[in-house]
Design a protein around this motif. Structure first.
Motif, PDB file in Angstrom:
ATOM      1  N   ALA A 208       0.863  -1.191   0.000  1.00 15.05           N
ATOM      2  CA  ALA A 208       0.000   0.000   0.000  1.00 15.05           C
ATOM      3  C   ALA A 208       0.891   1.229   0.000  1.00 15.05           C
ATOM      4  O   ALA A 208       2.023   1.183   0.488  1.00 15.05           O
ATOM      5  N   PHE A 209       0.359   2.318  -0.546  1.00 16.81           N
ATOM      6  CA  PHE A 209       1.117   3.571  -0.578  1.00 16.81           C
ATOM      7  C   PHE A 209       0.119   4.715  -0.708  1.00 16.81           C
ATOM      8  O   PHE A 209      -0.804   4.639  -1.520  1.00 16.81           O
TER       9      PHE A 209
ATOM     10  N   ASN B  74     -11.051   7.588  13.012  1.00 19.01           N
ATOM     11  CA  ASN B  74     -10.584   6.384  12.305  1.00 19.01           C
ATOM     12  C   ASN B  74     -11.721   5.348  12.316  1.00 19.01           C
ATOM     13  O   ASN B  74     -12.730   5.541  13.008  1.00 19.01           O
ATOM     14  N   ALA B  75     -11.539   4.287  11.549  1.00 19.23           N
ATOM     15  CA  ALA B  75     -12.617   3.303  11.424  1.00 19.23           C
ATOM     16  C   ALA B  75     -12.752   2.445  12.681  1.00 19.23           C
ATOM     17  O   ALA B  75     -13.848   1.968  13.007  1.00 19.23           O
TER      18      ALA B  75
ATOM     19  N   MET C 130     -16.233   1.921  14.582  1.00 23.82           N
ATOM     20  CA  MET C 130     -16.897   0.626  14.833  1.00 23.82           C
ATOM     21  C   MET C 130     -17.275   0.495  16.305  1.00 23.82           C
ATOM     22  O   MET C 130     -18.384   0.078  16.643  1.00 23.82           O
TER      23      MET C 130
ATOM     24  N   ALA D 284      -8.329  -4.848  13.999  1.00 32.93           N
ATOM     25  CA  ALA D 284      -9.227  -3.788  14.486  1.00 32.93           C
ATOM     26  C   ALA D 284     -10.671  -4.262  14.610  1.00 32.93           C
ATOM     27  O   ALA D 284     -11.385  -3.861  15.538  1.00 32.93           O
ATOM     28  N   THR D 285     -11.120  -5.103  13.682  1.00 30.26           N
ATOM     29  CA  THR D 285     -12.517  -5.541  13.670  1.00 30.26           C
ATOM     30  C   THR D 285     -12.874  -6.227  14.986  1.00 30.26           C
ATOM     31  O   THR D 285     -13.903  -5.928  15.603  1.00 30.26           O
TER      32      THR D 285
ATOM     33  N   ALA E 255     -14.249  -1.191   5.663  1.00 33.30           N
ATOM     34  CA  ALA E 255     -12.963  -0.482   5.541  1.00 33.30           C
ATOM     35  C   ALA E 255     -12.335  -0.637   4.153  1.00 33.30           C
ATOM     36  O   ALA E 255     -11.651   0.257   3.674  1.00 33.30           O
ATOM     37  N   HIS E 256     -12.579  -1.783   3.512  1.00 32.49           N
ATOM     38  CA  HIS E 256     -11.918  -2.051   2.220  1.00 32.49           C
ATOM     39  C   HIS E 256     -12.747  -1.650   0.997  1.00 32.49           C
ATOM     40  O   HIS E 256     -12.272  -1.841  -0.126  1.00 32.49           O
TER      41      HIS E 256
ATOM     42  N   SER F  33     -13.081   3.117   6.233  1.00 33.71           N
ATOM     43  CA  SER F  33     -11.795   3.658   6.698  1.00 33.71           C
ATOM     44  C   SER F  33     -11.201   4.584   5.651  1.00 33.71           C
ATOM     45  O   SER F  33     -11.207   4.267   4.457  1.00 33.71           O
TER      46      SER F  33
ATOM     47  N   ALA G 252      -4.458   6.272   5.499  1.00 32.70           N
ATOM     48  CA  ALA G 252      -3.552   6.633   4.381  1.00 32.70           C
ATOM     49  C   ALA G 252      -3.384   5.511   3.356  1.00 32.70           C
ATOM     50  O   ALA G 252      -3.110   5.776   2.183  1.00 32.70           O
ATOM     51  N   THR G 253      -3.548   4.266   3.785  1.00 36.78           N
ATOM     52  CA  THR G 253      -3.341   3.145   2.859  1.00 36.78           C
ATOM     53  C   THR G 253      -4.631   2.747   2.126  1.00 36.78           C
ATOM     54  O   THR G 253      -4.621   1.803   1.341  1.00 36.78           O
ATOM     55  N   LYS G 254      -5.706   3.458   2.399  1.00 38.34           N
ATOM     56  CA  LYS G 254      -6.991   3.116   1.768  1.00 38.34           C
ATOM     57  C   LYS G 254      -7.208   3.978   0.523  1.00 38.34           C
ATOM     58  O   LYS G 254      -6.531   4.990   0.329  1.00 38.34           O
TER      59      LYS G 254
ATOM     60  N   TYR H 251      -1.833 -10.141   4.200  1.00 40.57           N
ATOM     61  CA  TYR H 251      -3.142  -9.766   4.763  1.00 40.57           C
ATOM     62  C   TYR H 251      -4.135 -10.873   4.488  1.00 40.57           C
ATOM     63  O   TYR H 251      -4.443 -11.121   3.335  1.00 40.57           O
ATOM     64  N   PHE H 252      -4.602 -11.689   5.475  1.00 39.87           N
ATOM     65  CA  PHE H 252      -4.444 -11.466   6.899  1.00 39.87           C
ATOM     66  C   PHE H 252      -3.827 -12.708   7.522  1.00 39.87           C
ATOM     67  O   PHE H 252      -4.475 -13.750   7.560  1.00 39.87           O
TER      68      PHE H 252
HETATM   69  N1  T4K Z   1     -11.058  -3.083   9.255  1.00 38.41           N
HETATM   70  C1  T4K Z   1     -10.282  -3.547   8.269  1.00 38.41           C
HETATM   71  C2  T4K Z   1     -10.771  -4.699   7.451  1.00 38.41           C
HETATM   72  C3  T4K Z   1      -9.050  -2.943   7.992  1.00 38.41           C
HETATM   73  O1  T4K Z   1      -8.264  -3.418   7.013  1.00 38.41           O
HETATM   74  C4  T4K Z   1      -8.642  -1.842   8.789  1.00 38.41           C
HETATM   75  C5  T4K Z   1      -7.379  -1.214   8.564  1.00 38.41           C
HETATM   76  C6  T4K Z   1      -9.505  -1.385   9.800  1.00 38.41           C
HETATM   77  C7  T4K Z   1     -10.715  -2.040  10.007  1.00 38.41           C
HETATM   78  C8  T4K Z   1      -9.167  -0.232  10.681  1.00 38.41           C
HETATM   79  O2  T4K Z   1      -9.210   0.998   9.989  1.00 38.41           O
HETATM   80  P1  T4K Z   1      -8.510   2.307  10.644  1.00 38.41           P
HETATM   81  O3  T4K Z   1      -8.862   2.319  12.106  1.00 38.41           O
HETATM   82  O4  T4K Z   1      -7.032   2.184  10.395  1.00 38.41           O
HETATM   83  O5  T4K Z   1      -9.139   3.452   9.898  1.00 38.41           O
HETATM   84  C9  T4K Z   1      -2.392  -1.180   7.605  1.00 38.41           C
HETATM   85  C10 T4K Z   1      -3.214   0.036   7.941  1.00 38.41           C
HETATM   86  O6  T4K Z   1      -2.572   0.816   8.944  1.00 38.41           O
HETATM   87  C11 T4K Z   1      -4.603  -0.318   8.392  1.00 38.41           C
HETATM   88  O7  T4K Z   1      -5.377   0.871   8.386  1.00 38.41           O
HETATM   89  C12 T4K Z   1      -5.223  -1.324   7.430  1.00 38.41           C
HETATM   90  N2  T4K Z   1      -6.512  -1.753   7.823  1.00 38.41           N
HETATM   91  C13 T4K Z   1      -4.325  -2.535   7.325  1.00 38.41           C
HETATM   92  C14 T4K Z   1      -4.875  -3.595   6.402  1.00 38.41           C
HETATM   93  O8  T4K Z   1      -3.055  -2.113   6.829  1.00 38.41           O
HETATM   94  P2  T4K Z   1      -0.398  -2.219   8.874  1.00 38.41           P
HETATM   95  O9  T4K Z   1      -0.123  -2.493  10.304  1.00 38.41           O
HETATM   96  O10 T4K Z   1      -0.183  -3.319   7.902  1.00 38.41           O
HETATM   97  O11 T4K Z   1       0.316  -0.864   8.409  1.00 38.41           O
HETATM   98  P3  T4K Z   1       1.810  -0.581   7.978  1.00 38.41           P
HETATM   99  O12 T4K Z   1       2.259   0.632   8.707  1.00 38.41           O
HETATM  100  O13 T4K Z   1       2.631  -1.800   8.099  1.00 38.41           O
HETATM  101  O14 T4K Z   1       1.655  -0.145   6.452  1.00 38.41           O
HETATM  102  C15 T4K Z   1       1.354  -1.049   5.405  1.00 38.41           C
HETATM  103  C16 T4K Z   1       2.182  -0.663   4.186  1.00 38.41           C
HETATM  104  O15 T4K Z   1       1.802   0.619   3.718  1.00 38.41           O
HETATM  105  C17 T4K Z   1       3.667  -0.590   4.462  1.00 38.41           C
HETATM  106  O16 T4K Z   1       4.270  -1.579   3.668  1.00 38.41           O
HETATM  107  C18 T4K Z   1       4.126   0.791   4.042  1.00 38.41           C
HETATM  108  C19 T4K Z   1       2.916   1.457   3.445  1.00 38.41           C
HETATM  109  N3  T4K Z   1       2.654   2.786   4.015  1.00 38.41           N
HETATM  110  C20 T4K Z   1       1.939   2.878   5.178  1.00 38.41           C
HETATM  111  C21 T4K Z   1       1.661   4.111   5.719  1.00 38.41           C
HETATM  112  C22 T4K Z   1       0.888   4.223   7.007  1.00 38.41           C
HETATM  113  C23 T4K Z   1       3.101   3.900   3.375  1.00 38.41           C
HETATM  114  O17 T4K Z   1       3.745   3.782   2.317  1.00 38.41           O
HETATM  115  N4  T4K Z   1       2.811   5.131   3.895  1.00 38.41           N
HETATM  116  C24 T4K Z   1       2.094   5.290   5.042  1.00 38.41           C
HETATM  117  O18 T4K Z   1       1.841   6.437   5.474  1.00 38.41           O
HETATM  118  O19 T4K Z   1      -1.918  -1.750   8.789  1.00 38.41           O
END
Ligand code: T4K
Length: 372
Positions: free
Chosen positions: A12-13, A65-66, A70, A92-93, A162-163, A184, A187-189, A315-316
């Protein structure tokens, strides 16, 4: 991203299509002196979202945030008892369920959509079941018709959407199913507000309670009617979200192009299967998962990618019922979840990804196979 410089490729980016316009908006916001507490930018964002969803009698409440969205939705519904949830989701769910003092009951998923299985829900319903929390996974859509029938049986349905912001089901946006849906804007959405989320519901009273809960339960200067928290979206995040919404179609179209390259180049591989498209669903292409023949092959490919600066994500994995806070605490027989979770890898996919990057990833997959 320039693959010739071997820059990293991530699953994600964040998508920021026109930095200058965003910075100009930010400057205006700073000069306005209004930065949070449901100011004009948040109210306008909620209006924009309502237009995007396009459903009559819908309410939208933004949130920081999501996850909190929830939790507050579950709280606003006044639920007590057991909530049926998939284990194949982001943590998070399930945390949201437990944080609201509810008991999660883990259900297995449908092997075709990776969303919660209706058969499993039927098997798990008891008189203690107060709600189901289905998750639309990767941009796929749950069996919404079946889930709607549960509401007639007195079971609440709250979607983790969220997706699926931008996914269309029979040519309509999601957002008007169940008692509520939660999106959600992380930033990754697809819709990037840095951090953010929103609840949609056709129940105006529920929307009112959720709105109150996001602001400590404060009704006016002298009255507090509910025990809420601080889960408000700031004006800065709303600006970001509004701006991303303007570029949503462009973001989805770019993702579609990347996915069609993956589809074309990976379809001939018997040892790797991509996500199948769902009838009636126009995906937002949130993620591009592939499923390998075994956990070992999946982990080998994951490592192979990393040595080449490609950061695919599982994931996941592990599934939630196997994580420390849940394992041994809640009984769960989830063969499809465990098999899927062991074999999945989400390839790099984001809204500004170049076609050359997708080819680069496919070249690597071919190289990986040749080396085995
Ligand atoms: N329900 C579902 C089904 C979800 O997938 C999510 C969130 C939620 C609920 C909760 O929504 P929020 O409360 O967050 O609104 C990432 C996201 O942080 C998370 O929001 C997302 N799902 C989940 C599937 O992915 P991590 O722990 O894998 O994040 P992280 O920091 O390892 O980043 C993933 C990749 O994205 C990295 O390889 C680098 C890239 N990245 C990330 C960020 C934050 C960037 O390039 N820039 C950035 O700013 O959870």
């Amino acid at each position: 991203m320039d693959t010739s410089n071997n820059l990293p490729l991530y699953t994600a980016f964040p998508f920021i299509p026109d930095e200058e316009a965003l910075v100009t908006g930010f400057r205006q916001l700073l000069r306005s002196g209004m930065l949070t507490n449901r100011g004009p930018m948040v109210l306008q964002f909620e209006e924009d979202l309502l237009k995007h969803f396009g459903h009559a009698n819908l309410s939208v409440v933004t949130c920081c945030n999501a996850t909190l969205a929830m939790e507050l939705t579950l709280r606003a519904l006044g639920l007590r008892g057991k909530v049926i949830v998939p284990s194949f989701t982001f943590v998070a769910t399930v945390h949201a369920v437990v944080n609201e003092g509810l008991e999660p009951v883990f259900a297995d998923i449908d092997p075709n959509t990776f969303c919660i299985s209706p058969k499993e829900i039927e098997r798990l319903i008891t008189p203690d079941t107060c709600a189901v929390l289905p998750v639309h996974v990767y941009g796929n859509v749950c069996d919404v018709e079946y889930l709607e029938s549960l509401r007639k049986r007195g079971i609440r349905v709250i979607y983790d959407s969220a997706h699926v912001f931008g996914t269309r089901f029979h040519d309509a946006a999601l957002g008007n199913w169940g008692d509520a849906e939660v999106f959600s804007f992380h930033a990754t959405k697809i819709l990037n507000a840095c951090e953010g989320g929103a609840v949609t519901t056709r129940d105006p009273e529920l929307a009112k309670r959720i709105k109150l809960l996001t602001n400590f339960g404060i009704t006016n200067e002298t009255e507090v009617d509910l025990i809420g928290t601080n889960a408000k979206m700031s004006e800065v995040h709303a600006l970001f979200g509004r701006y991303s919404l303007l570029h949503l179609a462009q973001a989805i179209e770019n993702r579609r192009k990347i996915c069609s390259i993956y589809d074309d180049r990976l379809s001939g591989f018997s040892w790797l299967s991509p996500l199948k498209s769902q009838p009636g669903v126009r995906s937002n292409y949130q993620y591009y998962p592939v499923f390998l023949e075994s956990l070992r092959v999946r982990d080998d490919l994951y490592q192979f990618f990393r040595t080449r600066n490609v950061f695919a994500r599982k994931y996941f994995f592990p599934a939630i019922h196997l994580l420390a806070p849940y394992v041994n605490r809640y009984s769960a027989q989830l063969p499809v979840t465990e098999d899927t979770s062991n074999r999945v890898l989400c390839l790099p996919l984001h809204s500004s990804m170049r076609e050359a990057d997708a080819h680069h990833v496919c070249d690597m997959i071919e190289e990986f196979k040749k080396g085995r």
